[in-house]
Write a protein that holds these residues in place. Structure first.
Motif, PDB file in Angstrom:
ATOM      1  N   ARG A 238       0.824  -1.211   0.000  1.00 23.01           N
ATOM      2  CA  ARG A 238       0.000   0.000   0.000  1.00 23.01           C
ATOM      3  C   ARG A 238       0.861   1.265   0.000  1.00 23.01           C
ATOM      4  O   ARG A 238       0.494   2.271  -0.622  1.00 23.01           O
ATOM      5  CB  ARG A 238      -0.949  -0.018   1.197  1.00 23.01           C
ATOM      6  CG  ARG A 238      -1.972  -1.151   1.158  1.00 23.01           C
ATOM      7  CD  ARG A 238      -2.823  -1.138  -0.112  1.00 23.01           C
ATOM      8  NE  ARG A 238      -3.696  -0.007  -0.191  1.00 23.01           N
ATOM      9  CZ  ARG A 238      -5.038  -0.056  -0.213  1.00 23.01           C
ATOM     10  NH1 ARG A 238      -5.651  -1.232  -0.150  1.00 23.01           N
ATOM     11  NH2 ARG A 238      -5.751   1.039  -0.305  1.00 23.01           N
ATOM     12  N   ILE A 241       1.950   1.983  -3.519  1.00 25.89           N
ATOM     13  CA  ILE A 241       0.867   2.593  -4.304  1.00 25.89           C
ATOM     14  C   ILE A 241       0.656   4.042  -3.893  1.00 25.89           C
ATOM     15  O   ILE A 241       0.417   4.916  -4.740  1.00 25.89           O
ATOM     16  CB  ILE A 241      -0.422   1.771  -4.167  1.00 25.89           C
ATOM     17  CG1 ILE A 241      -0.218   0.357  -4.719  1.00 25.89           C
ATOM     18  CG2 ILE A 241      -1.578   2.456  -4.905  1.00 25.89           C
ATOM     19  CD1 ILE A 241      -1.363  -0.585  -4.450  1.00 25.89           C
ATOM     20  N   THR A 246      -1.838   4.541  -8.758  1.00 30.50           N
ATOM     21  CA  THR A 246      -2.327   3.312  -9.399  1.00 30.50           C
ATOM     22  C   THR A 246      -1.964   3.222 -10.877  1.00 30.50           C
ATOM     23  O   THR A 246      -2.188   2.179 -11.496  1.00 30.50           O
ATOM     24  CB  THR A 246      -3.850   3.188  -9.251  1.00 30.50           C
ATOM     25  OG1 THR A 246      -4.473   4.348  -9.812  1.00 30.50           O
ATOM     26  CG2 THR A 246      -4.258   3.051  -7.786  1.00 30.50           C
ATOM     27  N   LEU A 275      -5.579  -5.457  -2.449  1.00 31.91           N
ATOM     28  CA  LEU A 275      -6.038  -4.460  -3.423  1.00 31.91           C
ATOM     29  C   LEU A 275      -7.550  -4.484  -3.620  1.00 31.91           C
ATOM     30  O   LEU A 275      -8.071  -3.808  -4.505  1.00 31.91           O
ATOM     31  CB  LEU A 275      -5.344  -4.709  -4.769  1.00 31.91           C
ATOM     32  CG  LEU A 275      -3.807  -4.707  -4.733  1.00 31.91           C
ATOM     33  CD1 LEU A 275      -3.243  -5.109  -6.090  1.00 31.91           C
ATOM     34  CD2 LEU A 275      -3.273  -3.352  -4.300  1.00 31.91           C
ATOM     35  N   PHE A 278      -9.876  -1.228  -4.065  1.00 33.54           N
ATOM     36  CA  PHE A 278      -9.774  -0.352  -5.227  1.00 33.54           C
ATOM     37  C   PHE A 278     -10.933  -0.626  -6.177  1.00 33.54           C
ATOM     38  O   PHE A 278     -11.479  -1.740  -6.215  1.00 33.54           O
ATOM     39  CB  PHE A 278      -8.445  -0.553  -5.955  1.00 33.54           C
ATOM     40  CG  PHE A 278      -7.268   0.021  -5.238  1.00 33.54           C
ATOM     41  CD1 PHE A 278      -6.971   1.376  -5.337  1.00 33.54           C
ATOM     42  CD2 PHE A 278      -6.453  -0.773  -4.454  1.00 33.54           C
ATOM     43  CE1 PHE A 278      -5.892   1.925  -4.668  1.00 33.54           C
ATOM     44  CE2 PHE A 278      -5.371  -0.240  -3.778  1.00 33.54           C
ATOM     45  CZ  PHE A 278      -5.090   1.122  -3.883  1.00 33.54           C
ATOM     46  N   ARG A 283      -8.135  -1.643 -10.402  1.00 41.06           N
ATOM     47  CA  ARG A 283      -7.630  -3.014 -10.300  1.00 41.06           C
ATOM     48  C   ARG A 283      -7.228  -3.543 -11.675  1.00 41.06           C
ATOM     49  O   ARG A 283      -6.216  -4.258 -11.800  1.00 41.06           O
ATOM     50  CB  ARG A 283      -8.676  -3.914  -9.637  1.00 41.06           C
ATOM     51  CG  ARG A 283      -8.858  -3.565  -8.148  1.00 41.06           C
ATOM     52  CD  ARG A 283     -10.002  -4.317  -7.501  1.00 41.06           C
ATOM     53  NE  ARG A 283      -9.739  -5.739  -7.413  1.00 41.06           N
ATOM     54  CZ  ARG A 283     -10.403  -6.682  -8.081  1.00 41.06           C
ATOM     55  NH1 ARG A 283     -11.409  -6.354  -8.884  1.00 41.06           N
ATOM     56  NH2 ARG A 283     -10.094  -7.943  -7.938  1.00 41.06           N
ATOM     57  N   LEU A 286      -3.842  -2.089 -12.287  1.00 39.36           N
ATOM     58  CA  LEU A 286      -2.798  -2.705 -11.474  1.00 39.36           C
ATOM     59  C   LEU A 286      -2.470  -4.119 -11.936  1.00 39.36           C
ATOM     60  O   LEU A 286      -1.305  -4.541 -11.916  1.00 39.36           O
ATOM     61  CB  LEU A 286      -3.225  -2.730 -10.004  1.00 39.36           C
ATOM     62  CG  LEU A 286      -3.340  -1.363  -9.325  1.00 39.36           C
ATOM     63  CD1 LEU A 286      -4.108  -1.487  -8.004  1.00 39.36           C
ATOM     64  CD2 LEU A 286      -1.948  -0.779  -9.064  1.00 39.36           C
TER      65      LEU A 286
END
Length: 301
Positions: A238, A241, A246, A275, A278, A283, A286
């Protein structure tokens, strides 16, 4: 819900085809990752697909798998053959020693292969020889830095695998070469037993994150701790990120190397859970769309 997964970091190898010194006996427990005997067997595209069967894999980026440096071009040629036959990998990050005086020719030869997108030259150096991948800190070497500058001439990115206390010293080099995309491997590989190890990792990543051409892979959880737990690795994922956003983070399995520490399904379950809050679009970025863009894969995601 599983989203399409373009795996940003995998390895394949055929031990009868190429030389892999690190996968060749005798194996020792005192290296950076302990004995690698458990993965010292062929791992091909079918093996990769079987290991990731649950995860809607739509493509993969192969990163140099530690073949003997003399086999670097042979590894790329073999991977092109594998891709033609199996559909994987979609892109290749090849090996070249950036401190080699003949680096320009090596980069040109690698770049001629259609799936090659970048270069990785592992530079993890640590004062503790048991943690170090290299005998000296190449990132301080003028020849290595000159080789890095040549990547732009060949349209190649650079996969950065280093330790956190090397990061700040690389920022000026990267800032002066904005045409070379840099992808930090394995969450920046924090060294938890170092004094102020987490603080050094945070500071190093923060410095790299100021450069818009730098992105990071959410991978290598076993390099944080061999006996990692989801609760232990969540703050690292986290925080990465938080720093990079993202749009500059990519999920990767690091199969089969991280299988030294846990089954791949455990990694993927953990990353999906970490994740999960999100939105669907984030997502999808990512787990695939960012890797598709950064490595110029060209899939419709």
């Amino acid at each position: 819900m599983t989203v399409p997964f373009l795996d940003a970091h995998i390895h394949l190898w055929d031990l009868s085809r190429l030389r892999y010194p690190w996968l060749t006996p005798p194996f020792a427990e005192d290296g950076p990752n302990g004995s690698v005997a458990a993965i010292a067997q062929d791992f091909g595209a079918a093996d990769y697909r079987a290991a990731l069967a649950r995860w809607q894999v739509v493509g993969a980026v192969h990163v140099d798998a530690g073949a003997d440096p003399g086999d670097a071009l042979a590894e790329t040629a073999w991977l092109e053959e594998v891709a033609g036959a199996s559909g994987l990998p979609d892109a290749i990050v090849a090996f070249a020693a950036l401190d080699d005086p003949a680096i320009d020719g090596h980069l040109a030869a690698q770049a001629r292969h259609p799936r090659v997108r970048g270069i990785r030259h592992i530079v993890n150096w640590h004062p503790d020889a048991g943690r170090s991948y290299t005998p000296r800190d190449l990132t301080r070497d003028d020849g290595w830095r000159a080789g890095f500058r040549k990547l732009a001439d060949h349209g190649l990115s650079f996969d950065l695998q280093c330790y956190p206390d090397q990061m700040a010293g690389l920022v000026p080099l990267f800032a002066d070469n904005p045409r070379v995309p840099v992808i930090v491997n394995h969450l920046g590989m924090p060294v938890l037993f170092d004094p102020d190890g987490i603080a050094t990792w945070r500071a190093g990543l923060a410095a790299l994150a100021t450069l818009p051409q730098v992105s990071i892979k959410l991978s290598g959880l076993g390099f944080i701790a061999r006996d990692w737990t989801q609760e232990q690795v969540r703050p690292f994922v986290r925080h990465a990120i938080d720093l990079f956003g993202t749009q500059r983070c990519m999920v990767a399995s690091d199969a089969p190397t991280d299988m030294l520490f846990a089954p791949i399904d455990r990694y993927m379950d953990a990353l999906h859970a970490i994740l999960s809050d999100f939105g669907d679009g984030e997502r999808r970025d990512l787990f695939g769309r960012n890797a598709n863009r950064i490595y110029r894969v060209g899939l419709a995601l």
